[in-house]
Scaffold this active site. Structure first.
Site, PDB file in Angstrom:
ATOM      1  N   ASN A   1     -22.181  11.579  17.195  1.00  0.00           N
ATOM      2  CA  ASN A   1     -21.184  12.060  17.785  1.00  0.00           C
ATOM      3  C   ASN A   1     -21.623  13.424  18.265  1.00  0.00           C
ATOM      4  O   ASN A   1     -21.754  14.349  17.370  1.00  0.00           O
ATOM      5  CB  ASN A   1     -19.960  12.247  16.960  1.00  0.00           C
ATOM      6  CG  ASN A   1     -18.620  12.986  17.381  1.00  0.00           C
ATOM      7  OD1 ASN A   1     -18.697  13.241  18.566  1.00  0.00           O
ATOM      8  ND2 ASN A   1     -17.795  12.944  16.656  1.00  0.00           N
TER       9      ASN A   1
ATOM     10  N   LYS B   1     -23.201  15.281  14.862  1.00  0.00           N
ATOM     11  CA  LYS B   1     -22.702  14.427  13.693  1.00  0.00           C
ATOM     12  C   LYS B   1     -23.112  13.045  13.668  1.00  0.00           C
ATOM     13  O   LYS B   1     -23.283  12.535  14.752  1.00  0.00           O
ATOM     14  CB  LYS B   1     -21.203  14.261  13.618  1.00  0.00           C
ATOM     15  CG  LYS B   1     -20.526  15.587  13.324  1.00  0.00           C
ATOM     16  CD  LYS B   1     -18.935  15.301  13.079  1.00  0.00           C
ATOM     17  CE  LYS B   1     -18.169  16.745  13.308  1.00  0.00           C
ATOM     18  NZ  LYS B   1     -16.874  16.320  14.031  1.00  0.00           N
TER      19      LYS B   1
ATOM     20  N   ARG C   1     -20.485   8.276  20.696  1.00  0.00           N
ATOM     21  CA  ARG C   1     -19.252   8.411  20.913  1.00  0.00           C
ATOM     22  C   ARG C   1     -19.334   9.000  22.549  1.00  0.00           C
ATOM     23  O   ARG C   1     -19.907  10.280  22.389  1.00  0.00           O
ATOM     24  CB  ARG C   1     -18.418   9.458  19.884  1.00  0.00           C
ATOM     25  CG  ARG C   1     -17.264   9.620  20.292  1.00  0.00           C
ATOM     26  CD  ARG C   1     -16.446  10.539  19.534  1.00  0.00           C
ATOM     27  NE  ARG C   1     -15.182  10.681  19.801  1.00  0.00           N
ATOM     28  CZ  ARG C   1     -14.472  11.692  19.208  1.00  0.00           C
ATOM     29  NH1 ARG C   1     -14.998  12.657  18.244  1.00  0.00           N
ATOM     30  NH2 ARG C   1     -13.202  11.947  19.809  1.00  0.00           N
TER      31      ARG C   1
ATOM     32  N   HIS D   1      -8.725   9.685  21.783  1.00  0.00           N
ATOM     33  CA  HIS D   1      -8.563   9.156  20.331  1.00  0.00           C
ATOM     34  C   HIS D   1      -8.231   7.711  20.595  1.00  0.00           C
ATOM     35  O   HIS D   1      -7.725   7.324  19.442  1.00  0.00           O
ATOM     36  CB  HIS D   1      -7.260   9.914  19.739  1.00  0.00           C
ATOM     37  CG  HIS D   1      -7.348  11.352  19.500  1.00  0.00           C
ATOM     38  ND1 HIS D   1      -6.243  12.011  19.449  1.00  0.00           N
ATOM     39  CD2 HIS D   1      -8.603  11.848  18.965  1.00  0.00           C
ATOM     40  CE1 HIS D   1      -6.659  13.428  18.978  1.00  0.00           C
ATOM     41  NE2 HIS D   1      -8.219  13.153  18.683  1.00  0.00           N
TER      42      HIS D   1
ATOM     43  N   ARG E   1      -4.856  24.138  20.678  1.00  0.00           N
ATOM     44  CA  ARG E   1      -4.396  23.853  22.224  1.00  0.00           C
ATOM     45  C   ARG E   1      -2.851  23.653  21.988  1.00  0.00           C
ATOM     46  O   ARG E   1      -2.135  23.247  21.204  1.00  0.00           O
ATOM     47  CB  ARG E   1      -4.987  22.295  22.442  1.00  0.00           C
ATOM     48  CG  ARG E   1      -6.415  22.396  22.827  1.00  0.00           C
ATOM     49  CD  ARG E   1      -6.870  21.112  23.276  1.00  0.00           C
ATOM     50  NE  ARG E   1      -8.037  20.714  22.169  1.00  0.00           N
ATOM     51  CZ  ARG E   1      -8.329  19.388  21.786  1.00  0.00           C
ATOM     52  NH1 ARG E   1      -7.754  18.355  22.047  1.00  0.00           N
ATOM     53  NH2 ARG E   1      -9.503  19.283  21.149  1.00  0.00           N
TER      54      ARG E   1
ATOM     55  N   ASP F   1      -5.780  26.044  10.527  1.00  0.00           N
ATOM     56  CA  ASP F   1      -5.865  25.202   9.683  1.00  0.00           C
ATOM     57  C   ASP F   1      -4.445  25.001   8.787  1.00  0.00           C
ATOM     58  O   ASP F   1      -3.888  26.081   8.336  1.00  0.00           O
ATOM     59  CB  ASP F   1      -6.931  25.569   8.478  1.00  0.00           C
ATOM     60  CG  ASP F   1      -7.273  24.695   7.449  1.00  0.00           C
ATOM     61  OD1 ASP F   1      -6.323  24.192   6.855  1.00  0.00           O
ATOM     62  OD2 ASP F   1      -8.191  24.657   6.936  1.00  0.00           O
TER      63      ASP F   1
ATOM     64  N   ARG G   1      -3.553  23.889   6.240  1.00  0.00           N
ATOM     65  CA  ARG G   1      -3.599  24.247   4.714  1.00  0.00           C
ATOM     66  C   ARG G   1      -3.109  25.728   4.524  1.00  0.00           C
ATOM     67  O   ARG G   1      -2.219  26.268   3.800  1.00  0.00           O
ATOM     68  CB  ARG G   1      -4.937  23.996   4.020  1.00  0.00           C
ATOM     69  CG  ARG G   1      -5.045  22.465   3.658  1.00  0.00           C
ATOM     70  CD  ARG G   1      -6.486  22.140   3.367  1.00  0.00           C
ATOM     71  NE  ARG G   1      -7.211  22.367   4.548  1.00  0.00           N
ATOM     72  CZ  ARG G   1      -8.381  21.501   4.637  1.00  0.00           C
ATOM     73  NH1 ARG G   1      -8.869  21.002   3.666  1.00  0.00           N
ATOM     74  NH2 ARG G   1      -9.070  21.883   5.742  1.00  0.00           N
TER      75      ARG G   1
ATOM     76  N   GLY H   1      -6.738  14.276   9.906  1.00  0.00           N
ATOM     77  CA  GLY H   1      -6.610  15.397   8.599  1.00  0.00           C
ATOM     78  C   GLY H   1      -5.151  15.819   8.308  1.00  0.00           C
ATOM     79  O   GLY H   1      -5.006  15.676   7.024  1.00  0.00           O
TER      80      GLY H   1
ATOM     81  N   GLY I   1      -2.016  14.123   9.365  1.00  0.00           N
ATOM     82  CA  GLY I   1      -1.633  12.775   9.081  1.00  0.00           C
ATOM     83  C   GLY I   1      -1.916  12.249   7.644  1.00  0.00           C
ATOM     84  O   GLY I   1      -0.911  11.860   6.704  1.00  0.00           O
TER      85      GLY I   1
ATOM     86  N   GLU J   1     -13.515   6.339  12.737  1.00  0.00           N
ATOM     87  CA  GLU J   1     -13.923   6.356  14.057  1.00  0.00           C
ATOM     88  C   GLU J   1     -15.203   5.699  13.949  1.00  0.00           C
ATOM     89  O   GLU J   1     -15.606   4.920  14.874  1.00  0.00           O
ATOM     90  CB  GLU J   1     -13.632   7.539  15.012  1.00  0.00           C
ATOM     91  CG  GLU J   1     -12.335   7.713  15.239  1.00  0.00           C
ATOM     92  CD  GLU J   1     -12.043   9.116  15.707  1.00  0.00           C
ATOM     93  OE1 GLU J   1     -11.976  10.083  14.655  1.00  0.00           O
ATOM     94  OE2 GLU J   1     -11.824   9.438  17.052  1.00  0.00           O
TER      95      GLU J   1
HETATM   96  P1  AMP Z   1      -9.106  16.713  11.423  1.00  0.00           P
HETATM   97  O1  AMP Z   1      -9.348  17.330  12.864  1.00  0.00           O
HETATM   98  O2  AMP Z   1      -8.753  15.217  11.610  1.00  0.00           O
HETATM   99  O3  AMP Z   1     -10.303  16.792  10.638  1.00  0.00           O
HETATM  100  O4  AMP Z   1      -8.018  17.318  10.541  1.00  0.00           O
HETATM  101  C1  AMP Z   1      -7.996  19.012  10.584  1.00  0.00           C
HETATM  102  C2  AMP Z   1      -6.777  19.310  10.290  1.00  0.00           C
HETATM  103  O5  AMP Z   1      -6.183  18.534   8.947  1.00  0.00           O
HETATM  104  C3  AMP Z   1      -6.633  20.602   9.883  1.00  0.00           C
HETATM  105  O6  AMP Z   1      -5.537  21.351  10.484  1.00  0.00           O
HETATM  106  C4  AMP Z   1      -6.523  20.925   8.241  1.00  0.00           C
HETATM  107  O7  AMP Z   1      -5.959  22.008   8.118  1.00  0.00           O
HETATM  108  C5  AMP Z   1      -5.653  19.727   8.167  1.00  0.00           C
HETATM  109  N1  AMP Z   1      -5.697  19.085   6.747  1.00  0.00           N
HETATM  110  C6  AMP Z   1      -6.661  18.591   6.220  1.00  0.00           C
HETATM  111  N2  AMP Z   1      -6.415  18.617   4.685  1.00  0.00           N
HETATM  112  C7  AMP Z   1      -5.183  18.886   4.716  1.00  0.00           C
HETATM  113  C8  AMP Z   1      -4.463  18.895   3.443  1.00  0.00           C
HETATM  114  N3  AMP Z   1      -4.425  18.615   2.234  1.00  0.00           N
HETATM  115  N4  AMP Z   1      -2.847  19.543   3.699  1.00  0.00           N
HETATM  116  C9  AMP Z   1      -2.614  19.956   4.909  1.00  0.00           C
HETATM  117  N5  AMP Z   1      -3.424  20.014   6.055  1.00  0.00           N
HETATM  118  C10 AMP Z   1      -4.734  19.606   5.822  1.00  0.00           C
END
Ligand code: AMP
Length: 585
Positions: free
Chosen positions: A7, A14, A62, A151, A212, A252, A254, A300, A302, A358
């Protein structure tokens, strides 16, 4: 078999070495800081050295954008490389990096098959109404402005896994897949196919993402471009919007959730707008599909944020969707346990949290392409021929209608080998009306058969059963009138059961057998239609072609040269009584 999945981004690479059969991730890693000084080949060389004796059977790349051309994974050769290059204007940030990765891998592993797997492929065939923007269609065609969606690999992976988990064929399900990560998209999946998705020509459209904006009034884009210039506007919409722009804190979730818990207004707004947008799409896609069976959450956010899932899925009982808050709060998914069901016990719609993978999907796609030795796994579209009413005669019928010992006069070969249209014509006479100049098709058969459409039956005042060709015993009676006499048939009048002629080679490519029933979708025209109850007929004597009658063709507004796509796995027709026109009314 071990597949190296790459990727490649503009600044990072990656990689994972995956066993597609077991799903085992043998090695995984990431190289950062790629750029002009440090090329993709420079990054790949130490990775290959590290893999050492671990044999790489094929490399899966990818590729973000496959344009309209790639509907499936494809083995990479020079022509494919050029085609991916041609898609650069559609994904100027991603495709050049993907190409650099492909070139590096081809140079360093010249004897290993390389396969491209496209983020767009799953969506390419979405219905015209879903993929078309309401702009000047000349302009759209000229510039290739349409919804592509992204996606696709993730939506495909989670939907297949979910269907297997609940033990139902994907072809029976209406699914909304929500990939909620730093990039986010929703996808409506019907009969296993993407029928709408929230990302568009580019990945900016749709849901709120990390940085975005997602859906936005184009007027805002214009105003920003006027004020900041096109590059400035792009920067705002791509990198300073979404959760970052709303919260003023971070992309993020979190960090945003922590700030919201402390009362930060921007953070609370970000969470509310994000969830609201996802809910909106969920409802919209339930409407698009006329209902909903399964909702999937991945990415992340979901997979990990129970709080965001709760906000998105609350008060949806009217859809038959309801989650158990305790189970939702406890749900954890990972590679070993990729699925957690969070539906409430009474819920009709099932809701699953799924860890997407993926890389595994890419590895499986690569194995399928390399394993069967084909450059493209996609079976070809099925040409559709429209049968107008016609008559097959036996020797006796020929004698009565056209004179003893008369012969058929072939005027045009038909697509099925050995069959031909004849100069001979007859009149079909029913109790209510008659239809003149009905073509006789050759050669002569063992018994007479008259094939008409439902509309013809109204004209004639008859009631024919839906039958396969040759299965005329006990079908409807009819009178034929020819130049030398009239022929009364006690049976022989049928409405043809729609069917596909296939050579055994085609049947193998589609994974179907003689007698199977399948669904065939006709899309891209003004009256998209899925034909169910299509029977597959396999013979060495057949050329690939689906046969439908004039009523069916008109219902789908088919034009000459139309083709259909085989949708579902073959299924067994439930026992039901024989259909006639009258029994349907
Ligand atoms: P991804 O691009 O699929 O890796 O997702 C990244 C997103 O998932 C970021 O916004 C992270 O803050 C969120 N994320 C990952 N772990 C958690 C968690 N435990 N609680 C809330 N959001 C999370």
């Amino acid at each position: 078999m071990k597949i190296l999945v790459l990727n490649t981004g503009s600044s990072s690479l990656k990689y994972q070495l995956v066993d597609p059969a077991t799903g085992q991730r043998v090695r995984a890693g990431q190289v950062e800081g790629l750029g002009s000084a440090h090329s993709h080949a420079d990054a790949l060389r130490p990775i290959l050295a590290e893999l050492g004796s671990a044999r790489v059977d094929a490399v899966g790349h990818r590729v973000v954008h496959g344009g309209e051309q790639f509907v499936d994974a494809v083995r990479i050769d020079d022509a494919v490389l050029s085609a991916i290059e041609a898609c650069v204007p559609l994904a100027p940030l991603h495709n050049p990096a993907n190409l650099a990765g492909i070139r590096a891998a081809r140079t360093l592993l010249p004897d290993v098959p390389q396969v491209a797997v496209f983020d767009t492929a799953f969506h390419v065939r979405m219905p015209r109404r879903a993929r078309t923007y309401a702009i000047d269609q000349g302009l759209a065609a000229q510039r290739g402005l349409r919804r592509f969606g992204f996606h696709g690999t993730s939506h495909r992976f989670v939907s297949a896994l979910a269907a297997a988990h609940i033990g139902r064929p994907l072809s029976d399900l209406r699914v909304v897949s929500l990939h909620l990560g730093n990039g986010a998209s929703a996808c409506a999946i019907e009969h296993g196919h993407s029928v709408d998705t929230s990302m568009g020509l580019t990945p900016i459209e749709g849901l709120v993402m990390g940085t975005r904006a997602g859906d936005i009034d184009p007027g805002i884009v214009l105003a920003l471009a006027r004020e900041l210039g096109v590059d400035g506007a792009e920067k705002v919409l791509n990198t300073q919007s979404g959760l970052t722009g709303l919260s003023g804190i971070s992309n993020d979730l979190r960090a945003i959730q922590a700030a919201a818990a402390g009362g930060h207004d921007g953070a609370r707004l970000a969470i509310a707008v994000f969830a609201h947008r996802v809910r909106k799409y969920l409802g919209a896609y339930a409407a698009v599909m006329g209902g909903l069976d399964l909702v999937l959450l991945t990415g992340g956010i979901g997979e990990n944020s129970a709080e965001m899932r709760r906000r998105i899925l609350q008060r949806l009982d009217f859809l038959g969707l309801s989650i158990d808050d305790d189970i939702n709060g406890d749900a954890r998914v990972n590679d070993e346990h990729p699925i957690a069901e969070i539906s409430a016990e009474h819920a009709r719609v099932r809701t699953l949290v799924i860890a997407t993978n993926e890389e595994l999907q890419i590895a499986r796609d690569v194995a399928a392409v390399v394993g069967d030795g084909k450059s493209v796994r996609q079976p070809r579209p099925i040409p559709i021929a429209v049968s107008a009413r016609h008559v097959h005669l036996d020797r006796t019928g020929m004698d009565v209608l056209f004179g003893t010992g008369s012969e058929l006069t072939p005027i045009k070969p038909l697509s099925q080998p050995g069959q031909f249209a004849c100069a001979e014509q007859v009149t079909i006479v029913g109790p209510r009306g008659r239809i003149e100049r009905v073509r006789v098709l050759g050669p002569l058969r063992k018994s007479c058969q008259v094939e008409v459409s439902r509309t013809d039956e109204f004209v004639l005042g008859v009631d024919a059963p839906i039958r396969q060709s040759g299965h005329t015993k006990g079908s409807a009676p009819i009178l034929l009138d020819g130049p030398r006499g009239a022929l009364r048939l006690d049976d022989g009048l049928i409405c043809a059961w729609r069917h596909i002629h296939m050579h055994p080679v085609d049947a193998e490519a589609y994974g179907v057998a003689d007698g199977d029933e399948v669904e065939v979708a006709v899309t891209g025209g003004p009256r998209d239609l899925v034909f169910g109850d299509v029977i597959v007929r396999v013979s060495e004597q057949f050329a690939l072609e689906m046969h439908i009658d004039t009523d069916e063709a008109n219902a789908a507004e088919l034009s000459p040269g139309a083709a259909g796509a085989l949708l579902s796995e073959p299924y067994t027709r439930p026992e039901r009584g024989e259909a006639t026109l009258r029994s349907k009314r």
